[in-house]
Design a protein around this motif. Structure first.
Motif: not given
Length: 457
Positions: A46, A49, A54-58, A70-73, A75
């Motif tokens: 993760w 940004n 927020a932290i986004e799933c790589r 690969q689409t989880l975020v 906030p």
């Protein structure tokens, strides 16, 4: 650390995928090592940004369900406790993720639906800054994370940083290669233009000096508006500086140490050099095109046996209208029978220039003017010396040091071209194959001494 984890770390560290520049390959390599080493069902990378909101799933590998996500975020404002732990703790070791202060916020929405009982999150740091986390999720109940496991996941996070560096290097090298190709093309085009212009100007300058060598200074120059040497010198210096800067950029590229700042600085430097070069070359070309001249006396530069005293007397006789108008007495001190193999045409041009220079600069506003020309022979060195001396105004030390420079004159705008003494120097050192020196002080006249070989080859 137990042997299995050590072997997994070693396998990851020596893999070519890690340093390939393809970070996707490195991510899969590392996450599979996490799943195998910790024996867990889910592991993900993760990244924070750009705004740190927020932290986004790589990439998340879910072996339990054989999925890639690969689409989880997540906030920051929705999970304040978790993000506070990320900001303040080195690792998050949630043995019971449902009750741990850092992860309890995920219980209803994330942990229970996926049957996750424990979490181990390790920070990913790059260039001294935390950019994300490795998230290890244990399927089932609570789990104790050992010190070995925490060290293992931390070491893998460091290796991920190595993969990011390789990716950045690959991208930077590609950009630099493209920029360098464009830069080299632009520099080559502009350099060709500069070289053509400089070649034309050099040819024009050589023709100008050759014409001056063949003419009396009194009728050679109708007028010169500005000095030509200065803009040419500035253009040459700017071009040389551009080439040096390009060489510096190429060395930085070859050593993989070129930074964006250095590249931008180099391009700005090159653009400035080209502006300076073009402006000064255009100025010089205009000056030369406006330079008017009239050649009135052609002199031969053939090698002949010459009676030096007779020849000097003939030169001075031809200048009688000039010397008489300035009330000049000329004294020639030379052996009557001295004959030398030399270039009499060069001697003629030299003394035409010297006498005219004395009239234009040395004898203005003065009476009882005198020029002494003495010739002595040194049989031991097979050379002879000619000393030209006037009793005029003389010159300052600064002027004396510049007097042989092309286009230098103290009479700019009053008929002075600045070529006379330069031609004297060139004739003495090239056509006559000798040496020339000058000595002068203000109000103490000028002495020009020539040391020449008795026989020219």
């Amino acid at each position: 650390m137990r042997q299995q984890l050590v072997q997994l770390l070693y396998g990851v560290s020596i893999s070519s995928d890690l340093d390939s520049g393809n970070v996707e390959l490195a991510e899969r390599l590392i996450l599979n090592a996490v799943l195998d080493g910790l024996e867990i069902g889910r592991a993900g990378i993760w990244l924070l940004n750009a705004e740190n909101t927020a932290i986004e799933c790589r990439l998340l590998l879910d072996r339990e369900n054989n999925q890639e996500i690969q689409t989880l975020v997540l906030p920051r404002d929705a999970y304040p406790a978790y993000f506070k732990a990320l900001d303040t703790q080195r690792t998050i070791t949630a043995e019971d993720a449902h009750t741990d202060p850092a992860t309890f916020e995920f219980s209803e929405s994330y942990l229970k639906p996926l049957n996750i009982g424990a979490m181990l999150d390790a920070p990913i740091r790059y260039k001294g800054k935390m950019i994300g986390i490795f998230c290890c999720e244990h399927i089932g109940g609570a789990r104790h994370w050992s010190e070995d496991e925490c060290s293992f996941i931390g070491a893998l996070a460091d290796l991920y940083g190595r993969a990011l560096s390789a990716q950045e290097n690959e991208r930077t090298n590609a950009k630099l290669e493209r920029a360098n190709q464009l830069l080299e093309q632009r520099v080559a085009e502009r350099t060709r233009t500069l070289e053509v212009t400089l070649s034309e100007l050099t040819t024009m300058q050589e023709k100008l000096i050759e014409s001056e060598k063949m003419a009396s200074l009194g009728n050679l120059v109708a007028g010169i508006a500005h000095e030509v040497n200065t803009p040419i010198g500035i253009a040459v210096t700017a071009n040389s500086s551009a080439k040096d800067k390009l060489n510096t950029l190429n060395k930085l590229i070859e050593s993989n140490t070129l930074t964006k700042t250095a590249l931008l600085e180099g391009m700005n430097h090159l653009n400035e050099c080209f502006k300076i070069s073009f402006a000064n070359l255009e100025r010089a070309a205009k000056l030369i095109s406006d330079f008017k001249q009239t050649a009135v006396d052609q002199s031969s530069l053939n090698l002949l046996e010459t009676n030096i005293k007779d020849y000097l007397e003939n030169i001075i006789h031809s200048l009688m209208p000039l010397t008489r108008s300035h009330n000049i007495e000329v004294d020639i001190q030379c052996n009557d029978d001295l004959k030398l193999i030399t270039v009499p045409g060069a001697l003629s041009q030299i003394f035409l220039n010297l006498v005219n220079n004395s009239c234009v600069h040395g004898f203005v506003g003065r009476d009882q003017n005198k020029i002494t020309i003495s010739v002595t022979v040194d049989k031991q060195s097979d050379t002879y010396s000619i000393c030209y001396l006037d009793n005029g105004h003389g010159m300052s030390e600064d002027v004396m040091h510049k007097v042989f420079e092309p286009f230098f004159t103290t009479k700019r705008g009053n008929g002075g071209s600045g070529l006379g003494m330069s031609i004297v120097y060139n004739l003495a050192t090239q056509a006559l194959q000798g040496e020339v020196s000058i000595d002068s002080k203000p109000n103490n006249g000028v002495t020009v001494t020539f040391k020449l070989p008795q026989k020219l080859a």
